[in-house]
Design an enzyme around this catalytic site. Structure first.
Site, PDB file in Angstrom:
ATOM      1  N   LYS A  78      59.342  24.965  28.479  1.00 57.08           N
ATOM      2  CA  LYS A  78      58.163  25.325  27.698  1.00 57.08           C
ATOM      3  C   LYS A  78      57.133  24.186  27.670  1.00 57.08           C
ATOM      4  O   LYS A  78      57.508  23.013  27.627  1.00 57.08           O
ATOM      5  CB  LYS A  78      58.614  25.665  26.266  1.00 57.08           C
ATOM      6  CG  LYS A  78      57.575  26.383  25.422  1.00 57.08           C
ATOM      7  CD  LYS A  78      58.142  26.715  24.038  1.00 57.08           C
ATOM      8  CE  LYS A  78      57.115  27.411  23.154  1.00 57.08           C
ATOM      9  NZ  LYS A  78      57.645  27.696  21.809  1.00 57.08           N
ATOM     10  N   SER A 154      56.617  32.513  20.625  1.00 58.52           N
ATOM     11  CA  SER A 154      55.682  31.848  21.521  1.00 58.52           C
ATOM     12  C   SER A 154      56.287  31.405  22.854  1.00 58.52           C
ATOM     13  O   SER A 154      55.554  31.138  23.799  1.00 58.52           O
ATOM     14  CB  SER A 154      55.110  30.620  20.812  1.00 58.52           C
ATOM     15  OG  SER A 154      56.135  29.675  20.562  1.00 58.52           O
ATOM     16  N   SER A 178      60.239  31.870  17.757  1.00 62.05           N
ATOM     17  CA  SER A 178      59.606  31.708  19.073  1.00 62.05           C
ATOM     18  C   SER A 178      60.551  31.733  20.269  1.00 62.05           C
ATOM     19  O   SER A 178      60.100  31.902  21.402  1.00 62.05           O
ATOM     20  CB  SER A 178      58.784  30.419  19.111  1.00 62.05           C
ATOM     21  OG  SER A 178      57.578  30.606  18.422  1.00 62.05           O
TER      22      SER A 178
END
Lengths: 491, 480
Positions: A78, A154, A178
């Site tokens: 990420k 996310s 997330s």
């Protein structure tokens, strides 16, 4: 296709010299090239470096030298986790050009020590603020099961890259869901560890009292493998605890006979889609069939979790994001006019996206003199009540089972103009963050549109072992984890 | 009612832990003075995204020493808070500090410093002491007004500050001065900070006239300047009140001559204090504190009492002597060298340090450790004075050479100066002087003090070498 093997199976094949790491990396890269134009999991690819490292590892194997446990398998990391010299942008224009001079502790452990290969940086909501990966400055990630829909967020890019078969592993961060939201929407497994289990050193903070870095993978066993590597005390993060880490794999097959699984009825309330309830119920029955005891419990403060979560998260965010002023990292605005405060204001005004600015403003407001007690302190008090709800449950139960998300993936743009509705999507995931408990999301079926449904297991503090154990047995029974999307609508 | 009864002064002092080798939340060297800019930095003190602070346990130990010395109550559990504001010297956009409201706890509460002004002893109560990180240093090329840009040196960023906050207990600039002297002395005794280093001891002064709003004068760097700034502010505020103006709460800057308004209350930053959750609460249990308490050195107050008791110094002398630890150490070292010394010699030794040596140090803006002066030299001077080998006037003229480390014997040899005690020689000198000054000699009959004037003339003739005691005796006989 090699990418349809589970990661732990590939590791065996590499060990047995059935397949070269370079071939595996090349194959994943080919799939990325074929699919990522549609899915948009990656913001930056590390093609050259990945192949170079693959060759080096193959050489080491040929020479009979030791290589790390992850054996050169690709991982999508990420965009908010610092990797030395790799663009770490939080998918925000304000961090464009930031290539950290240091590694996050998890990156050290995964890449340097255990020889995973970072194949690329995955897409995310800007600064992890969002549940759909639509606020990224690199455009949204699309759900590989239906390209018209969101991948969740996310950590949407890390979820979709695994679902699409673009990577063996993914690394996400979970502040209010997330990791679990994209795991649920994309039909993969994701785990948010107990707060303090995994080092946050190198994770660019959004809400630092809530978030943890966690693994994402195609199956529970692969997830457990990643967690095993990243878990444990780190002297660079004072909030990590000095507790021994369980050997997760050795407990995956433990019997769950007489384990008590709590079903909090509020987590199945209004707003939760019927198909979701149905599939989650079915999985609960399976667990009952495996000998677990099912106990209905109450979680009275669930309805307060969203305001509590957002007050705390935004307050922390307003402070955590104060350091982005264009002076030390990222690129400065072209035209330096006025005094330093003008430069700060313009940099932040132009380079932060709408949702980020909204949260900074709301958070600053909540922490302001005169409002602090009314908002922030109140939120901390409710947080304590929520923790107490959990503590009560865990006095008699071993784990909590519930849906991850109230619905399956929604359409791109559907909630973008309705932030409140978007925030409500976190209602079942953020309680675990407020309490700091570990929580796993895994696929438990599909709705009638063929979209994956997520099953959530919340464990007691530092008891990742139990939720991995229950999840693994359920996964074997359901036997849907090997399914990949056909990528309808790929160009 | 004294002229300052209506004056209310409270001080906040930032003390940098210059004896601490590393920074408060990272392991970078905190010895930034004179180092090339931005060479003592890491992701943590640069506030790079993703970095996290880790508390330097030694800083807590140092703070504990000071808290014990100031008789504070150390909190068993304390937290760090974030103080949020934007400034280019603050790389994270917040300063990790402490807060004693909103559920926060400072490192230690209360405490007391005893001061003496015009013979009156007074206790100044402390509100709290807390730990925080120092921001970076902003450097202007040339001057702040002409420099086209500001440069930032992050070497200082993250070094440790202890803030000592007093209650508004002081009533005059003189009390503030004495408070600062005592605090500086205690800080020096705890060996956590060298307060003489530039920027190691910074004062914010809150001052108001009873019944009116206060002003805060920020960042004053020396005790003298604090006294001046406070005197100026009292005059300014009283004049304003006299003229019927309404004083408003504001922050002011002292430029060396006057204070200038920086901002008024309505423009004060709202610091949005809230807990720093990247750090876990720190526990200081009894065992931890006791370990430090045992090793705590003698404090100036105890030392003063000991000097009064053991060396029979008077309270005033002892009080001044112990203020500067280096001077007091020097005194004690010398006293222990010479076993034959008695209270009379102690007093002489002490006077020499406090007068000749301190004056020289002040004039040369240095401290005793930076000179070559050795305790043996003062011992020898005291002996020479006692044995009348030299007069105090001659002794005083030796100071420059002594500071270079030259032994007293050598200085005496080089200068050729020693006491003339030959009675025949002295007698003829005295006769000469009486003859040359008949008026004064005649005056002696009515005014015995006139003898001092004649003695002075004899000393002048001998360039201070005449034995003053013998000269006086001879003059008395000759004038009978």
């Amino acid at each position: 296709m090699e990418n349809h093997y589970m990661a732990h199976e590939l590791i065996e094949k590499i060990k047995d010299k059935e397949i070269k790491i370079e071939e595996i990396i090349q194959e994943y890269l080919d799939i990325i090239k074929e699919t990522d134009g549609s899915v948009n999991s990656f913001t930056h690819l590390h093609e050259k470096d990945a192949l170079k490292k693959a060759k080096r590892l193959d050489d080491q194997i040929n020479k009979g030298k030791h290589i790390g446990k992850l054996s050169g398998l690709p991982i999508g990391i990420k965009g908010c986790i610092c990797i030395k010299d790799s663009p770490t942008t939080c998918c925000s224009r304000i961090l464009e050009g930031f290539n950290p001079p240091y590694n996050a502790t998890v990156a050290d452990r995964l890449l340097e020590k255990e020889d995973a290969i970072c194949i690329g940086r995955t897409n995310m909501d800007e600064f992890a603020m969002g549940g759909s990966t639509e606020t990224s400055c690199y455009g949204p990630t699309r759900n590989p099961w239906d390209l018209e829909r969101v991948a969740g967020g996310s950590s949407g890019g890390s979820g979709s890259c695994i679902a699409t078969g673009q990577s063996a592993f993914g690394l996400g961060s979970d502040t209010g869901g997330s990791i679990r939201s994209p795991a649920s929407y994309c039909g993969v497994v994701g785990l948010k560890p107990t707060y303090g289990r995994v080092s946050r050193y190198g994770l660019i903070s959004y809400a630092n009292s809530l978030e943890q870095i966690g693994p994402m993978a195609k199956c529970v066993k692969d997830c457990a493998l990643l967690l095993q590597i990243i878990a444990g005390h780190d002297e660079l993060d004072s909030t990590t605890v000095k507790l021994d880490v369980d050997d997760y794999w050795s407990h995956l097959n433990d019997s769950i006979e007489n384990k008590v699984i709590a079903i909090p009825k509020e987590f199945f309330g209004e707003g939760v889609d019927n198909t979701v309830k149905e599939k989650v119920d079915k999985s609960i029955s399976i667990l009952e069939g495996l000998g677990a005891k099912i106990k209905e419990v109450s979680f009275p403060h669930l309805e307060y979790t969203i305001p509590t979560y957002y007050l705390i998260a935004m307050s922390e965010a307003s402070s955590n994001l104060a350091r982005f002023d264009g002076l030390r990292h990222g690129e400065m605005i072209d035209e330096l006019k006025g005094d330093v405060f003008d430069v700060f204001s313009r940099t932040r005004g132009e380079r932060f996206g709408m949702e980020v600015r909204r949260r900074i403003m709301l958070g600053s407001y909540a922490l302001s003199a005169g409002y602090y007690d009314m908002f922030y302190i109140k939120a901390l008090k409710v947080r304590t009540l929520i923790i107490n709800d959990f503590k009560k449950v865990f006095k008699t139960c071993d784990a909590i089972a519930c849906p991850t998300m109230p619905t399956t993936a929604f359409k791109l743009g559907e909630l973008l103009d309705d932030p409140l509705q978007m925030y409500l999507m976190d209602v079942l995931t953020c309680p675990a963050n407020l309490a700091g408990l570990p929580a796993l999301s895994m696929p438990c079926g599909f709705d009638n549109k063929g979209l994956p449904i997520g099953f959530q297991l919340i464990g007691n503090y530092f008891d990742e072992k139990t939720i991995l154990n229950i999840g693994f047995l359920l996964e074997q029974e359901l036997n849907i984890y090997t399914k990949f999307p056909s990528l309808k609508g790929v160009r | 009612m004294s002229e300052h009864e209506d004056v209310i002064i409270g001080l906040e002092i930032h003390i940098q832990l210059t004896a601490l080798k590393t920074k408060l939340f990272c392991s970078c060297s905190s010895d930034y003075r004179g180092k090339a800019p931005n060479t003592h930095t890491c992701p943590i003190c640069l506030g790079l995204p993703g970095s996290l602070p880790v508390t330097n346990e030694k800083a807590i130990k140092f703070a504990t020493r000071l808290a014990l010395a100031l008789k504070c109550t150390i909190n068993e559990r304390f937290y760090f808070f974030r103080k949020n504001y934007y400034y280019p010297d603050l790389p994270k956009g917040f300063q990790i500090s402490q807060y004693n409201r909103a559920g926060g706890k400072a490192f230690a509460d209360r405490g007391v410093i005893e001061i003496e002004v015009d013979g009156n002893i007074k206790e100044i109560q402390l509100n709290r002491i807390h730990l925080e990180e120092d921001p970076a240093r902003i450097v202007h090329e040339g001057s702040i007004t002409t420099s086209p840009h500001a440069l930032i040196d992050y070497n200082r960023s993250g070094t440790t500050l202890i803030e000592v906050v007093s209650e508004p207990d002081m009533r005059s600039p003189a009390e503030a001065r004495e408070y600062l002297k005592q605090l500086m002395s205690i800080v020096q005794y705890t060996e956590i900070c060298d307060p003489n280093l530039e920027g190691a001891f910074r004062v914010d002064a809150n001052i108001s006239i009873k019944g009116h709003d206060r002003s805060e004068v920020k960042n004053i760097n020396s005790i003298k300047e604090v006294e001046n700034a406070l005197s100026y502010e009292i005059k300014r505020q009283k004049l304003a009140i006299k003229r019927g103006a309404i004083l408003i709460q504001e922050t002011r800057h002292w430029d060396g001559d006057k204070t200038i308004s920086l901002r008024t209350k309505e423009f004060e930053a709202d610091y949005r204090y809230f807990p720093e959750q990247d750090l876990v609460p720190f526990e200081t249990d009894e065992q931890f504190v006791d370990k430090i308490r045992i090793k705590l050195p003698e404090m100036p107050k105890e030392r003063k009492e000991r000097y009064q008791r053991d060396y029979l110094l008077n309270e005033f002398d002892a009080g001044i002597l112990v203020l500067d630890k280096q001077i007091a150490d020097f005194f004690e070292e010398g006293i222990k060298l010479e076993k034959s010394f008695r209270p009379e010699e102690y007093k002489l030794y002490c006077n020499w340090l406090m007068n000749q040596v301190s004056r020289w140090l002040n004039e040369n803006n240095t401290n005793i450790a930076n000179t070559k002066l050795k305790p043996e030299q003062i011992v020898d001077i005291v002996k020479a004075l006692k044995e009348n080998v030299i007069s105090s006037k001659i002794a005083n003229s030796f100071i420059e050479e002594m500071m270079k480390g030259t032994s007293i014997q050598e200085i005496m040899k080089k200068s050729g100066k020693k006491v003339i005690s030959d009675e025949n020689k002295l007698e003829s000198l005295c006769k000469e002087v009486i003859k040359e000054n008949p008026k004064i000699a005649a005056d002696y009959k009515k005014n015995p003090k006139a003898i001092q004037a004649l003695k002075g003339k004899v000393m002048g003739k001998t360039r201070g070498q005449a034995d003053p005691k013998k000269t006086e005796e001879l003059l008395k006989i000759l004038l009978k």
